[in-house]
Scaffold this active site. Structure first.
Site, PDB file in Angstrom:
ATOM      1  N   ARG A  56      26.402  56.644  20.807  1.00  0.00           N
ATOM      2  CA  ARG A  56      25.724  55.550  20.085  1.00  0.00           C
ATOM      3  C   ARG A  56      26.595  54.890  19.028  1.00  0.00           C
ATOM      4  NH1 ARG A  56      21.817  59.437  20.513  1.00  0.00           N
ATOM      5  NH2 ARG A  56      20.298  58.999  22.145  1.00  0.00           N
ATOM      6  N   GLU A  64      26.587  35.297  16.099  1.00  0.00           N
ATOM      7  CA  GLU A  64      26.590  34.070  16.910  1.00  0.00           C
ATOM      8  C   GLU A  64      25.193  33.502  17.146  1.00  0.00           C
ATOM      9  OE1 GLU A  64      29.661  33.739  20.015  1.00  0.00           O
ATOM     10  OE2 GLU A  64      28.183  32.681  21.219  1.00  0.00           O
ATOM     11  N   ASN A 117      33.609  28.983  20.718  1.00  0.00           N
ATOM     12  CA  ASN A 117      33.604  28.872  22.183  1.00  0.00           C
ATOM     13  C   ASN A 117      34.130  27.523  22.643  1.00  0.00           C
ATOM     14  OD1 ASN A 117      32.482  31.423  22.452  1.00  0.00           O
ATOM     15  ND2 ASN A 117      30.393  30.629  22.304  1.00  0.00           N
ATOM     16  N   LYS A 141      33.355  41.245  18.690  1.00  0.00           N
ATOM     17  CA  LYS A 141      32.794  41.084  20.038  1.00  0.00           C
ATOM     18  C   LYS A 141      33.533  42.014  20.982  1.00  0.00           C
ATOM     19  CE  LYS A 141      31.134  36.334  20.498  1.00  0.00           C
ATOM     20  NZ  LYS A 141      31.323  35.110  21.314  1.00  0.00           N
ATOM     21  N   HIS A 169      35.794  27.011  25.939  1.00  0.00           N
ATOM     22  CA  HIS A 169      35.526  28.192  26.765  1.00  0.00           C
ATOM     23  C   HIS A 169      34.481  27.951  27.850  1.00  0.00           C
ATOM     24  CE1 HIS A 169      37.929  30.172  23.771  1.00  0.00           C
ATOM     25  NE2 HIS A 169      37.823  31.343  24.383  1.00  0.00           N
ATOM     26  N   LYS A 186      38.854  31.979  11.796  1.00  0.00           N
ATOM     27  CA  LYS A 186      37.872  32.847  12.465  1.00  0.00           C
ATOM     28  C   LYS A 186      37.082  33.658  11.433  1.00  0.00           C
ATOM     29  CE  LYS A 186      36.923  35.795  16.329  1.00  0.00           C
ATOM     30  NZ  LYS A 186      37.312  36.268  17.633  1.00  0.00           N
ATOM     31  N   HIS A 199      36.006  29.157  30.991  1.00  0.00           N
ATOM     32  CA  HIS A 199      35.551  30.327  31.746  1.00  0.00           C
ATOM     33  C   HIS A 199      35.293  29.968  33.207  1.00  0.00           C
ATOM     34  CE1 HIS A 199      34.188  32.921  28.075  1.00  0.00           C
ATOM     35  NE2 HIS A 199      35.445  33.117  28.389  1.00  0.00           N
ATOM     36  N   GLU A 249      44.485  29.774  21.625  1.00  0.00           N
ATOM     37  CA  GLU A 249      43.359  30.075  20.724  1.00  0.00           C
ATOM     38  C   GLU A 249      43.649  29.574  19.307  1.00  0.00           C
ATOM     39  OE1 GLU A 249      40.513  31.336  21.836  1.00  0.00           O
ATOM     40  OE2 GLU A 249      40.913  32.657  23.543  1.00  0.00           O
ATOM     41  N   ARG A 281      28.916  30.218  14.825  1.00  0.00           N
ATOM     42  CA  ARG A 281      29.992  30.930  15.523  1.00  0.00           C
ATOM     43  C   ARG A 281      30.235  30.379  16.935  1.00  0.00           C
ATOM     44  NH1 ARG A 281      31.379  37.456  15.810  1.00  0.00           N
ATOM     45  NH2 ARG A 281      33.106  37.178  17.265  1.00  0.00           N
ATOM     46  N   HIS A 306      43.796  33.640  30.433  1.00  0.00           N
ATOM     47  CA  HIS A 306      42.635  33.193  29.653  1.00  0.00           C
ATOM     48  C   HIS A 306      42.958  31.986  28.759  1.00  0.00           C
ATOM     49  CE1 HIS A 306      38.940  33.529  27.274  1.00  0.00           C
ATOM     50  NE2 HIS A 306      39.694  33.436  26.192  1.00  0.00           N
TER      51      HIS A 306
HETATM   52  N1  LIG Z   1      36.584  39.719  21.891  1.00  0.00           N
HETATM   53  C1  LIG Z   1      36.914  38.467  21.674  1.00  0.00           C
HETATM   54  O1  LIG Z   1      36.474  37.861  20.693  1.00  0.00           O
HETATM   55  C2  LIG Z   1      37.868  37.775  22.608  1.00  0.00           C
HETATM   56  C3  LIG Z   1      38.407  36.537  22.239  1.00  0.00           C
HETATM   57  C4  LIG Z   1      39.345  35.953  23.097  1.00  0.00           C
HETATM   58  C5  LIG Z   1      39.709  36.585  24.270  1.00  0.00           C
HETATM   59  N2  LIG Z   1      39.165  37.791  24.603  1.00  0.00           N
HETATM   60  C6  LIG Z   1      39.542  38.498  25.826  1.00  0.00           C
HETATM   61  O2  LIG Z   1      40.912  38.874  25.727  1.00  0.00           O
HETATM   62  C7  LIG Z   1      41.421  39.082  27.053  1.00  0.00           C
HETATM   63  C8  LIG Z   1      42.812  38.506  27.163  1.00  0.00           C
HETATM   64  O3  LIG Z   1      43.639  39.130  26.226  1.00  0.00           O
HETATM   65  P1  LIG Z   1      45.250  39.060  26.329  1.00  0.00           P
HETATM   66  O4  LIG Z   1      45.663  37.661  26.564  1.00  0.00           O
HETATM   67  O5  LIG Z   1      45.766  39.772  25.143  1.00  0.00           O
HETATM   68  O6  LIG Z   1      45.555  39.800  27.703  1.00  0.00           O
HETATM   69  P2  LIG Z   1      45.900  41.328  28.056  1.00  0.00           P
HETATM   70  O7  LIG Z   1      45.206  42.265  27.182  1.00  0.00           O
HETATM   71  O8  LIG Z   1      45.691  41.439  29.512  1.00  0.00           O
HETATM   72  O9  LIG Z   1      47.470  41.421  27.744  1.00  0.00           O
HETATM   73  C9  LIG Z   1      48.374  40.615  28.462  1.00  0.00           C
HETATM   74  C10 LIG Z   1      49.491  41.446  29.108  1.00  0.00           C
HETATM   75  O10 LIG Z   1      50.453  41.771  28.117  1.00  0.00           O
HETATM   76  C11 LIG Z   1      50.770  43.151  28.163  1.00  0.00           C
HETATM   77  N3  LIG Z   1      51.126  43.504  26.786  1.00  0.00           N
HETATM   78  C12 LIG Z   1      50.277  43.652  25.742  1.00  0.00           C
HETATM   79  N4  LIG Z   1      50.972  43.829  24.618  1.00  0.00           N
HETATM   80  C13 LIG Z   1      52.281  43.791  24.945  1.00  0.00           C
HETATM   81  C14 LIG Z   1      53.486  43.906  24.196  1.00  0.00           C
HETATM   82  N5  LIG Z   1      53.478  44.004  22.873  1.00  0.00           N
HETATM   83  N6  LIG Z   1      54.653  43.860  24.865  1.00  0.00           N
HETATM   84  C15 LIG Z   1      54.686  43.693  26.217  1.00  0.00           C
HETATM   85  N7  LIG Z   1      53.579  43.570  26.976  1.00  0.00           N
HETATM   86  C16 LIG Z   1      52.387  43.611  26.333  1.00  0.00           C
HETATM   87  C17 LIG Z   1      49.555  43.816  28.738  1.00  0.00           C
HETATM   88  O11 LIG Z   1      49.882  44.999  29.392  1.00  0.00           O
HETATM   89  C18 LIG Z   1      49.048  42.767  29.725  1.00  0.00           C
HETATM   90  O12 LIG Z   1      49.685  42.913  30.958  1.00  0.00           O
HETATM   91  C19 LIG Z   1      40.415  38.437  27.995  1.00  0.00           C
HETATM   92  O13 LIG Z   1      39.727  39.446  28.662  1.00  0.00           O
HETATM   93  C20 LIG Z   1      39.492  37.660  27.075  1.00  0.00           C
HETATM   94  O14 LIG Z   1      38.188  37.563  27.585  1.00  0.00           O
HETATM   95  C21 LIG Z   1      38.257  38.397  23.779  1.00  0.00           C
HETATM   96 ZN   LIG Z   2      39.149  32.944  24.202  1.00  0.00          ZN
END
Ligand SMILES: NC(=O)c1ccc[n+]([C@@H]2O[C@H](COP(=O)([O-])OP(=O)(O)OC[C@H]3O[C@@H](n4cnc5c(N)ncnc54)[C@H](O)[C@@H]3O)[C@@H](O)[C@H]2O)c1
Ligand SMILES: [Zn+2]
Length: 345
Positions: A114, A224, A232, A136, A235, A214, A239, A178, A228, A257
């Site tokens: 939990r 949200e 998006n 999130k 997005h 942010k 998306h 972003e 907030r 993304h």
């Molecule tokens: N929670 C939120 O508010 C929020 C906001 C925006 C995006 N997201 C989510 O984030 C995700 C995308 O995140 P991302 O772009 O970081 O992608 P990711 O986490 O897939 O990372 C991208 C790639 O980089 C590699 N990597 C990570 N750090 C590294 C480093 N320091 N050196 C070398 N390689 C490295 C990873 O292994 C991966 O292959 C999506 O799922 C999206 O929906 C969430």
């Molecule tokens: Zn995003």
């Protein structure tokens, strides 16, 4: 630099400092509890080993890299590792990776027994700029992005820009989308920094300014219910594009993304001159300014998106630099036209 996310009893610090990861034990209690470090196979293993060495009783759970791990399967893998390690309610989860690791590990922490403590150590530009703060957490169900999740604020966010040295160039640029989003909706100076500056030399300033945007939005609307939603921006269509063209499973040549969000923002910029400047900026830093995609499929996805209510959907538009407005548009009439604007004819 230190920022504080002010959310009453859910408040936490955000540390932005080169080398901060090597100093984690002085920032959080890693001694008196079990610590599970969640990372992925693409993140250089030395980062997780460096953190584990600072824990009295630590373990590392490495999930396969890629969005596919933000799934029920990936979630089960992390939970099982936590259970096998004997974690209890006093234990700690550390996410060490990009947005995939952060969203997944955060959701595991939010639901294990939990809810247990969670620290986010983002290692991509996208996660340092955006996803690591705000609370999130989520996983996907098939093409339905982030459909299962929870608001679960971290206890601490530690951003070490040194980790970006190993990040592949395309991922570095991807996360910048972003930050451009934050500039377009709330911070004209941030947007101008992209036009006049350099995304590598000015990386830390870009991260800091984006976090400030942010932070202020989340502080005013943690769950949200209203404002907030402006985060998006880009997005809704983004998306949709991601569902159709995103990197997923065997579609390894798809878009990331941030790249999808970059494309999704363009039709929502109402000022033609600003849209032109934004495209020019994408070309300068290496984000896609145009892309051909199956508009019908994108539309179909968006009609089933969780953010649409009945025959309308609320979208965020940018009438001018640094301003935003929300608009309820019809799915049948207005949306197809908007998608047409963003696609190659
Ligand atoms: N929670 C939120 O508010 C929020 C906001 C925006 C995006 N997201 C989510 O984030 C995700 C995308 O995140 P991302 O772009 O970081 O992608 P990711 O986490 O897939 O990372 C991208 C790639 O980089 C590699 N990597 C990570 N750090 C590294 C480093 N320091 N050196 C070398 N390689 C490295 C990873 O292994 C991966 O292959 C999506 O799922 C999206 O929906 C969430
Ligand atoms: Zn995003």
């Amino acid at each position: 630099m230190k920022l504080t996310m002010n959310l009453a009893q859910n408040s936490y610090d955000i540390i932005l400092k080169r080398g901060a990861l090597g100093n984690l034990r002085h920032l959080a209690d890693l001694t008196h509890r079990k610590v599970m470090i969640v990372t992925d196979s693409g993140v250089p293993a030395q980062y997780a080993l460096g953190v584990k060495a600072q824990c009295a009783d630590g373990a590392v759970c490495t999930i396969p890299q890629g969005e596919g791990s933000k799934s029920v399967k990936g979630y089960t893998q992390v939970l099982q590792a936590m259970l096998d390690f004997g974690m209890d309610r006093s234990s700690l989860v550390i996410a060490l990776g990009g947005g995939v690791v952060g969203d997944l590990a955060g959701f595991a922490a939010a639901t294990y027994m939990r809810g247990i403590d969670f620290i986010n150590c983002p290692t991509t530009t996208l996660s340092q700029i955006d996803s690591s703060i705000g609370g999130k957490t989520a996983i996907d169900l098939g093409d339905a992005k982030n459909i299962v999740g929870a608001f679960w604020q971290p206890k601490l966010v530690v951003i070490d820009p040194d980790t970006l040295d190993t990040l592949p160039r395309r991922h570095y640029v991807n996360g910048m989308a972003e930050a451009i989003k934050a500039g377009l909706i709330c911070d004209a100076q941030l947007f101008q920094l992209f036009e006049t500056g350099d995304i590598y030399a000015d990386g830390e300033e870009i991260i800091y300014k984006s976090l400030l945007v942010k932070k202020h939005v989340v502080e005013r609307d943690e769950k949200e219910n209203g404002e907030r939603k402006i985060l998006n921006f880009g997005h809704t269509i983004g998306h949709g594009i991601e569902a159709v063209k995103g990197v997923k499973g065997r579609r390894t040549n798809g878009l990331y993304h941030g790249e999808c969000v970059a494309l999704g923002m363009l039709p929502m910029i109402q000022d033609r001159e600003l849209a032109k400047r934004t495209r020019a900026l994408y070309r300068k830093i290496g984000l896609p300014a145009r892309c051909s995609y199956n508009k019908e499929k994108v539309l179909e996805y968006m009609k089933h998106d969780k953010k649409s209510a009945g025959d309308s959907i609320t979208v965020v538009k940018v009438p001018g630099l640094g301003c935003w407005r929300m608009e309820k548009i019809s799915l049948e009439k207005d949306l197809p036209a908007l998608i047409g604007l963003g696609a190659k004819e």
